[in-house]
Motif scaffolding. Structure first.
Motif, short mmCIF file in Angstrom:
data_model
loop_
_atom_site.label_atom_id
_atom_site.label_comp_id
_atom_site.label_asym_id
_atom_site.label_seq_id
_atom_site.Cartn_x
_atom_site.Cartn_y
_atom_site.Cartn_z
N GLU A 145 -32.90 53.77 -44.28
CA GLU A 145 -31.34 54.31 -44.28
C GLU A 145 -30.44 53.17 -44.68
N GLY A 146 -30.69 52.15 -45.20
CA GLY A 146 -29.95 50.90 -45.71
C GLY A 146 -29.32 49.99 -44.61
N VAL A 147 -29.58 50.31 -43.44
CA VAL A 147 -28.92 49.40 -42.27
C VAL A 147 -29.21 48.13 -42.54
N LEU A 148 -30.63 47.69 -42.94
CA LEU A 148 -31.14 46.45 -42.84
C LEU A 148 -30.47 45.92 -44.10
N LYS A 149 -30.53 46.53 -45.11
CA LYS A 149 -29.91 45.98 -46.28
C LYS A 149 -28.58 45.41 -46.11
N ARG A 150 -27.51 46.18 -45.38
CA ARG A 150 -26.21 45.86 -45.17
C ARG A 150 -26.26 44.41 -44.49
N LEU A 151 -27.08 44.66 -43.22
CA LEU A 151 -27.27 43.51 -42.53
C LEU A 151 -27.67 42.24 -43.18
N GLY A 152 -28.67 42.38 -44.06
CA GLY A 152 -29.23 41.28 -44.76
C GLY A 152 -28.01 40.30 -45.87
N GLY A 153 -26.94 41.30 -45.95
CA GLY A 153 -25.58 40.76 -46.67
C GLY A 153 -24.75 40.15 -45.53
N THR A 154 -24.92 40.06 -44.35
CA THR A 154 -23.95 39.32 -43.52
C THR A 154 -24.76 37.97 -43.19
N PRO A 155 -24.21 37.38 -42.56
CA PRO A 155 -24.44 35.91 -41.88
C PRO A 155 -25.67 36.15 -40.80
N LEU A 156 -25.89 37.32 -40.33
CA LEU A 156 -26.86 37.63 -39.45
C LEU A 156 -28.10 36.96 -39.93
N SER A 157 -28.98 36.29 -39.50
CA SER A 157 -30.40 35.70 -39.58
C SER A 157 -31.21 36.46 -39.09
N PRO A 158 -32.60 36.40 -39.85
CA PRO A 158 -33.68 37.32 -38.92
C PRO A 158 -33.90 36.86 -37.68
N VAL A 159 -34.00 35.80 -37.38
CA VAL A 159 -34.01 35.11 -36.06
C VAL A 159 -33.08 35.68 -35.04
N SER A 160 -32.06 35.76 -35.39
CA SER A 160 -30.97 36.42 -34.29
C SER A 160 -31.05 37.92 -34.18
N TYR A 161 -31.69 38.51 -35.48
CA TYR A 161 -31.90 40.21 -35.36
C TYR A 161 -33.25 40.32 -34.39
N PHE A 162 -34.36 39.48 -34.59
CA PHE A 162 -35.37 39.40 -33.77
C PHE A 162 -34.89 39.23 -32.47
N LEU A 163 -34.04 38.11 -31.89
CA LEU A 163 -33.74 38.09 -30.75
C LEU A 163 -32.85 39.39 -30.16
#
Length: 292
Positions: free
Chosen positions: A114-132
């Motif tokens: 649904e494109g949610v991750l695409k939008r998150l990828g354009g923010t300062p959120l890192s994959p590690v923070s997303y995993f946490l």
């Protein structure tokens, strides 16, 4: 300027602080993300039932359906116990699988589609923070689910809970290893579904098959030897075995594949799968599918 100039020392002393500050920021964002994930989780009625309340529902159903005649002796060499006590370890293990593996695999796949991750990828959120954030959500919901399941089993179904502190120590480390492993494998599997519509079709059959061969809905000792061997490849069998060591009398150990609880084997198997899940989740996770 002298090498002993205080200004030089001050600058050199502060250099290591930047990585530490970044690490603290990653963790802080991960904690914030976990709070956000929890709010979203408890607002979703279907997710709340199928991954949070489903094990409680199934434990009650099996206990009523198969335990109406009182305590059951499932083998000659073991004592008779309530049917709910026999099913409880498997349901605790299934709860970990549903909270981590199934829930995350489907949620992340839907977010990507649904494109949610695409939008998150354009923010300062890192994959590690997303995993946490995701693992934090699973840890909280999994703990609450297990607590409710145990309270329901003890109060409504009359299951005797352990009184030995060693049993609860075993419960704690099996639970932590199991739910963390399930969460990481769920993140890894989330890269397989190609759309939100296919997520359920890909994830649910895998989770359901693992439950049937791992001693959740069927007594593990009654499964064919070759099917027990197949189940031993996957982590759910070891999670259920560890929980059986906690909630069943010691005499039930003879029904295990090797005639013992083999908690060392449980720790090794879950530890190995945790490493596999960590590596796979890091290698396969993308904000956007490569084919997109």
């Amino acid at each position: 300027m002298s090498v002993t100039d205080p200004r030089v020392l001050s600058r050199s002393d502060t250099r290591p602080a930047a990585p530490r500050s970044r690490r603290r920021n990653v963790v802080a964002v991960g904690v914030w993300r976990a709070r956000f994930e929890l709010l979203q989780y408890f607002r979703s009625g279907d997710t709340l039932f199928f991954t949070f309340l489903f094990p409680i529902f199934m434990l009650g159903l099996f206990s009523v359906a198969f335990g109406a005649d009182g305590d059951v002796q499932i083998a000659p060499d073991v004592p008779a116990v309530p049917m709910a006590q026999i099913f409880l370890p498997g349901m605790v293990a299934a709860g970990m699988l549903l909270s981590g593996f199934q829930n995350l695999a489907m949620d992340i796949a839907v977010d990507r589609s649904e494109g949610v991750l695409k939008r998150l990828g354009g923010t300062p959120l890192s994959p590690v923070s997303y995993f946490l954030g995701k693992i934090g959500q699973v840890a909280v919901t999994g703990t609450l689910q297990a607590a409710l399941l145990l309270v329901f089993a003890a109060t409504a179904l009359g299951v005797p809970l352990p009184t030995d502190p060693a049993a609860w120590t075993t419960f704690a480390w099996v639970f932590v290893l199991g739910i963390t492993t399930s969460a990481l494998l769920g993140v890894a599997l989330s890269s397989v579904p190609r759309s939100a519509k296919s997520a359920t079709a890909v994830v649910v059959p895998i989770a359901l098959a693992l439950q049937f061969i791992s001693g959740v809905y069927l007594t593990f000792s009654q499964l064919p030897e070759w099917l027990q061997d197949v189940a031993g490849i996957f982590p759910l069998k070891w999670m259920a075995q560890g929980m059986r060591a906690v909630f069943l009398p010691d005499e039930f150990a003879v029904l295990e594949q090797n005639g013992a609880w083999d908690l060392a084997g449980v720790a090794v198997a879950l530890g190995a799968w945790l490493v596999v899940g960590l590596v796979l989740s890091r290698l396969t996770f993308r904000w956007i599918r490569r084919s997109a």
